[in-house]
Structures are given as structure tokens and as C-alpha cells.
Design an enzyme around this catalytic site. Structure first.
Site, PDB file in Angstrom:
ATOM      1  N   LYS A   1      -6.770  58.899  12.124  1.00 52.10           N
ATOM      2  CA  LYS A   1      -6.558  58.020  10.964  1.00 52.10           C
ATOM      3  C   LYS A   1      -7.476  56.807  11.068  1.00 52.10           C
ATOM      4  CE  LYS A   1      -1.777  58.578   9.438  1.00 52.10           C
ATOM      5  NZ  LYS A   1      -0.474  57.901   9.461  1.00 52.10           N
TER       6      LYS A   1
ATOM      7  N   ARG B   1      15.215  52.265   6.825  1.00 53.58           N
ATOM      8  CA  ARG B   1      15.206  51.336   5.697  1.00 53.58           C
ATOM      9  C   ARG B   1      16.036  51.849   4.527  1.00 53.58           C
ATOM     10  NH1 ARG B   1       8.884  50.953   5.737  1.00 53.58           N
ATOM     11  NH2 ARG B   1       9.424  53.140   5.926  1.00 53.58           N
TER      12      ARG B   1
ATOM     13  N   SER C   1       4.373  48.572   5.938  1.00 56.33           N
ATOM     14  CA  SER C   1       2.992  48.151   6.180  1.00 56.33           C
ATOM     15  C   SER C   1       2.096  48.586   5.023  1.00 56.33           C
ATOM     16  CB  SER C   1       2.472  48.745   7.495  1.00 56.33           C
ATOM     17  OG  SER C   1       3.225  48.260   8.572  1.00 56.33           O
TER      18      SER C   1
ATOM     19  N   HIS D   1       9.604  45.088  10.968  1.00 56.72           N
ATOM     20  CA  HIS D   1       9.529  45.546  12.364  1.00 56.72           C
ATOM     21  C   HIS D   1      10.171  44.510  13.296  1.00 56.72           C
ATOM     22  CE1 HIS D   1       5.657  47.720  10.954  1.00 56.72           C
ATOM     23  NE2 HIS D   1       6.539  48.666  11.205  1.00 56.72           N
TER      24      HIS D   1
END
Ligand code: PNS
Length: 166
Positions: free
Chosen positions: A41, A90, A127, A17
Site C-alpha cells: 500500500k 466503532r 483515518s 485511536h
């Protein structure tokens, strides 16, 4: 292109990030790093913890603002009067999801543009992988800021005995 929003869960922020943010600062005068408050979540880190880890990691960068948002990203962008969302790409696997999100956001807010920056050095870091590795005792230093690596150890190994103890 003065301001962009870099939104995400950041549970926790990674060097991937940070690398995207630093690249983004070449193109944007200011970047708002917006932490998603997602009541649906259960993140590992609270919003406050995530906010603090991001602020600490980017404390030397005056052109960064850290904020939180809930609800739709486009509504947050409208409130902040920003029309650009910054995202990192990515791998090919990211592409389809990002394409859908970018177009959904544009559908919801016609003036909204998504700008992508290619990840380079940390393309393999996410993450969720960081959390998996850290939860199993893996050393994630180098993939996250030092303070984040420390926080991960505290979360997963809160009772860790002092190493100097016999
Ligand atoms: O770090 P992430 O999980 O890849 O970030 C995803 C995020 C926060 C950018 C995305 O889930 C989002 O914008 N959520 C807010 C709700 C919303 O606007 N949904 C519609 C977007 S398609």
C-alpha cells in the site's frame, strides 16, 4: 492481562485511536502500539512519520510502547510473546470484518485472543475520512492531535502562502 498489542495502519493516528488506547490502559498494564509496514500500500505518511506522530501523541504515557511490524500480526505477537490483540469497534459496520480478522488470527495462532473496546466519543472518526476531509481543506482539529492536523496541512497544502502576507 498484562500486555496487549494494538496494531494498525495509523495513517495517521486519530483521537479515536488514542481514546481506545487510553481505555485499553484500564485493562492492560502495557500496550504495544504496532504500526503496520505494508509495502503493498502507499500510505500518506511514511512509517517513520506515523511512528513519530504516535510517539509524540502518547509521550506522557509510560505504559505505551510504539513499534513497527511487517508480515503477519500473529507472527509479530509470537515474537513479542503477547497473546492479546486490542481492537476498537466503532459501529456495526466494523463488526463483520473484525469478527473475520479475530477468527483468522486465532486460526493462525490458537492462543491469540482479540479484545474489543467500544468506541464512544470518536465513533465517526477514521483515518481515511480524516484524510479526505483534510485533503479538501476541512478543519480536522479535535479529531486528531494538533501536531497531526499540522502534518496533514503540510502534506496536502505544502505551498500554502503565509496567512499574514497580502
Ligand atoms: O488500522 P487497520 O488498517 O484497521 O489495521 C489492520 C491490521 C494492521 C490490524 C491488519 O491489517 C493486520 O493485522 N495486518 C497484518 C497482516 C495480517 O496479519 N493479516 C491477517 C489478519 S486477518
Amino acid at each position: 492481562m498484562p500486555i496487549a498489542i494494538y496494531a494498525g495502519s495509523f495513517d495517521p493516528i486519530t483521537n479515536g485511536h488514542i481514546s481506545i488506547i487510553r481505555s485499553g490502559l484500564v485493562a492492560f498494564e502495557k500496550i504495544i502500539v504496532a504500526v503496520l509496514i505494508n509495502p503493498g500500500k502507499t500510505p500518506l505518511f511514511s512509517v517513520d512519520e506515523r511512528f513519530k506522530m504516535i510517539s509524540d501523541a502518547l509521550s506522557n504515557e509510560p505504559r505505551i510502547e510504539v513499534d513497527c511490524f511487517d508480515g503477519l500480526l500473529v507472527d509479530y505477537a509470537r515474537r513479542r510473546n503477547v497473546q492479546v490483540v486490542l481492537r476498537g469497534l466503532r459501529a456495526v459496520a466494523d463488526f463483520e470484518h473484525e469478527l473475520k480478522m479475530a477468527n483468522m488470527n486465532r486460526h493462525l495462532y490458537q492462543e491469540m485472543e482479540t479484545v474489543f473496546i467500544m468506541a464512544n466519543d470518536y465513533f465517526y472518526v477514521s483515518s481515511s475520512l480524516i484524510k479526505e476531509a483534510a485533503s479538501l481543506g476541512g478543519d480536522v482539529l479535535g479529531m486528531v492531535p494538533k501536531a497531526v492536523a499540522q502534518k496533514l496541512r503540510e502534506k496536502f497544502f505544502p505551498q500554502e502562502p503565509c496567512q499574514n502576507k497580502e
